[in-house]
Design an enzyme around this catalytic site. Sequence first.
Site, PDB file in Angstrom:
ATOM      1  CB  CYS A  89      -0.738   0.235   1.375  1.00 55.35           C
ATOM      2  SG  CYS A  89      -2.245  -1.373   1.063  1.00 55.35           S
ATOM      3  CG  HIS A 107      -5.782  -0.651   3.090  1.00 56.13           C
ATOM      4  ND1 HIS A 107      -7.196  -0.538   2.517  1.00 56.13           N
ATOM      5  CD2 HIS A 107      -5.086  -1.804   3.000  1.00 56.13           C
ATOM      6  CE1 HIS A 107      -7.159  -1.661   1.671  1.00 56.13           C
ATOM      7  NE2 HIS A 107      -5.992  -2.480   1.993  1.00 56.13           N
ATOM      8  CG  HIS A 109      -8.497  -6.104   4.146  1.00 55.07           C
ATOM      9  ND1 HIS A 109      -7.509  -7.491   3.633  1.00 55.07           N
ATOM     10  CD2 HIS A 109      -7.903  -5.236   3.313  1.00 55.07           C
ATOM     11  CE1 HIS A 109      -6.675  -6.804   2.896  1.00 55.07           C
ATOM     12  NE2 HIS A 109      -6.488  -5.675   2.594  1.00 55.07           N
ATOM     13  CD  GLU A 130     -27.437  13.855  13.747  1.00 54.15           C
ATOM     14  OE1 GLU A 130     -26.612  14.731  14.381  1.00 54.15           O
ATOM     15  OE2 GLU A 130     -28.185  14.406  12.957  1.00 54.15           O
ATOM     16  CG  HIS A 192      -8.708  -4.706  -1.828  1.00 54.22           C
ATOM     17  ND1 HIS A 192      -7.480  -4.474  -2.422  1.00 54.22           N
ATOM     18  CD2 HIS A 192      -8.203  -4.678  -0.342  1.00 54.22           C
ATOM     19  CE1 HIS A 192      -6.516  -4.399  -1.649  1.00 54.22           C
ATOM     20  NE2 HIS A 192      -6.939  -4.371  -0.315  1.00 54.22           N
TER      21      HIS A 192
END
EC number: 4.2.1.109
Length: 244
Positions: A89, A107, A109, A130, A192
Amino acid sequence: MSSQDVLIHSDDPCHPANLICTLCKQFFHNNWCTGTGGGISIKDPNTNYYYLAPSGVQKEKMTPEDLFVMDAQTLEYLRSPKLYKPSACTPLFLACYQKKDAGAIIHTHSQNAVICSLVFGDEFRIANIEQIKAIPSGKVDPVTKKPMALSFFDTLKIPIIENMAHEDELIDDLHKTFKDYPDTCAVIVRRHGIFVWGPTIDKAKIFNEAIDYLMELAIKMYQMGIPPDCAIGEEKKHLKMASP
């Protein structure tokens, strides 16, 4: 203590090296970062160093010694753990730092993100809830000059991009979302997970939690036949459930 280890050892629980480990453990227990999946990167505002979770580490067991540290100016690693390689990443994190002026990127999953990526097309949409008020609008208050959040009546839109065999191959589509959705603080990757960023790790965490809540709610609305972005008062017209 070596000069490299000085970068990751601190008694301050808010130091990036400590925060990444704490949050990764929390996200593991939230079922967001299991099986070594997911990651976090934080920019230290005091040093302009990027702290990055490595690839292949069990997030609930991660320690500061497992982290990479990168110079934000030269993009050279100042510290590299012996047992792990950089996260795939990393190019995506760097793009968020450089193009979105992010202070942190998360990040996960998340199963909610994955399910939403199967239900929605090119973008996730939800309105009139809200919790949307926790998400930034991308606009600035003309009087206070402070960033403004979305309102209850706004529609949250998050782009969805297609997954690739390798995470670094997502970079072109990520750059496209920056252009097409300049105000977004997140992007969903189909089948993903999700990337969420913010000016600080606290803000990124808030955005991530709020978005996951909204995605879970959208899934439940979808199961009931209610479009997540339907107008107020229109919900019952869409209900699949029989009236009591």
